[in-house]
Design a protein around this motif. Structure first.
Motif, PDB file in Angstrom:
ATOM      1  N   GLY A   1       0.828  -1.202   0.000  1.00 21.81           N
ATOM      2  CA  GLY A   1       0.000   0.000   0.000  1.00 21.81           C
ATOM      3  C   GLY A   1       0.856   1.243   0.000  1.00 21.81           C
ATOM      4  O   GLY A   1       2.079   1.170   0.146  1.00 21.81           O
ATOM      5  N   PRO A   2       0.251   2.405  -0.167  1.00 18.02           N
ATOM      6  CA  PRO A   2       1.033   3.635  -0.334  1.00 18.02           C
ATOM      7  C   PRO A   2       1.759   4.062   0.931  1.00 18.02           C
ATOM      8  O   PRO A   2       1.277   3.866   2.046  1.00 18.02           O
ATOM      9  N   LEU A   3       2.934   4.648   0.734  1.00 17.52           N
ATOM     10  CA  LEU A   3       3.682   5.257   1.829  1.00 17.52           C
ATOM     11  C   LEU A   3       2.993   6.564   2.202  1.00 17.52           C
ATOM     12  O   LEU A   3       2.612   7.343   1.330  1.00 17.52           O
ATOM     13  N   ALA A   4       2.827   6.805   3.496  1.00 20.18           N
ATOM     14  CA  ALA A   4       2.094   7.995   3.926  1.00 20.18           C
ATOM     15  C   ALA A   4       2.589   8.447   5.288  1.00 20.18           C
ATOM     16  O   ALA A   4       3.474   7.827   5.900  1.00 20.18           O
ATOM     17  N   GLY A   5       2.036   9.561   5.758  1.00 23.40           N
ATOM     18  CA  GLY A   5       2.303  10.037   7.106  1.00 23.40           C
ATOM     19  C   GLY A   5       3.750  10.382   7.345  1.00 23.40           C
ATOM     20  O   GLY A   5       4.449  10.911   6.484  1.00 23.40           O
ATOM     21  N   ALA A   6       4.228  10.052   8.544  1.00 22.31           N
ATOM     22  CA  ALA A   6       5.579  10.418   8.957  1.00 22.31           C
ATOM     23  C   ALA A   6       6.635   9.762   8.079  1.00 22.31           C
ATOM     24  O   ALA A   6       7.681  10.359   7.806  1.00 22.31           O
ATOM     25  N   ALA A   7       6.382   8.537   7.612  1.00 19.74           N
ATOM     26  CA  ALA A   7       7.357   7.841   6.771  1.00 19.74           C
ATOM     27  C   ALA A   7       7.554   8.576   5.447  1.00 19.74           C
ATOM     28  O   ALA A   7       8.677   8.733   4.966  1.00 19.74           O
TER      29      ALA A   7
END
Length: 225
Positions: free
Chosen positions: A199-205
């Protein structure tokens, strides 16, 4: 930004939006560049600090005498922020009719593009889209050269990617993790696409990757071409 534009160029900022924020390491210092795209202003820009001014289209910028830290900014200016995938001639025709996009294009065959595909690439670029051929390094670069595409997107497997350091010909790396994307950027990729299988990379990462990569980052996920 408002103050600097008034003091250095004599214009009043009306509207702007973020473009890219990056860090760059020189031999003696690290700089942080917070770059915005100005979309509306009042006044006529003048070099109030004695600086030379020139209006150029983004594609001319790689040929100008710019600092090394400016090159990822030029790439960000040249890549529409929305990315789409297309396959063959019909895929390009369909995507060309939509909003401006960075188009990851899979030719119908890896051997040689058809005359229809060449015309479709030309038409999509004329409409303002950025066309990047997806495939193996040599094959993708060959198709890009024949069709007049803007560059390539390749699966990164540890290879060096510094084909054109000034960025006339765009070379992007498709990566399955943030760690691989950072390594690809260090290996010379002018932009990275990070698409983890889960799934997509999101948020703090995602924020951390954008801050550390030093090149434009496209984040997404798709099940197929």
């Amino acid at each position: 930004l408002r103050r600097e534009l008034a003091e250095e160029l004599g214009v009043e900022l009306r509207d702007a939006r973020p473009l890219i924020r990056l860090r760059h390491d020189y031999a003696d210092r690290r700089v942080c560049l917070d770059v915005w795209r100005v979309t509306d202003f009042d006044g006529e820009p003048r070099g109030l600090d004695g600086q030379a001014l020139d209006w150029v289209v983004p594609d001319e910028l790689p040929g100008r005498d710019l600092l090394e830290a400016d090159l990822p900014i030029v790439t960000a200016l040249r890549l529409p922020s929305v990315a789409r995938a297309a396959t063959g001639e019909q895929g390009l025709v369909e995507v060309a009719a939509g909003e401006l996009a960075t188009v990851f294009w899979h030719p119908a065959t890896a051997a040689a593009p058809t005359d229809g595909e060449r015309l479709a690439v030309r038409a999509a670029r004329a409409a303002g889209h950025r066309i990047l051929v997806v495939g193996e390094e040599v094959a993708a670069a060959t198709v890009a050269a024949v069709t007049g595409a803007d560059g390539v997107l390749i699966d990164w497997a540890g290879q060096a990617l510094a084909v054109d350091p000034r960025g006339h010909f765009l070379v992007g790396a498709a990566c399955a993790s943030a760690e691989a994307a950072l390594a690809a950027a260090r290996a010379g990729a002018q932009f990275v696409l990070v698409a983890p299988p889960g799934g997509p990379l999101a948020g703090a990462a995602l924020a951390s990757l954008c801050e550390e990569a030093g090149v434009p980052v496209l984040a997404g996920w798709y099940a197929g071409p």
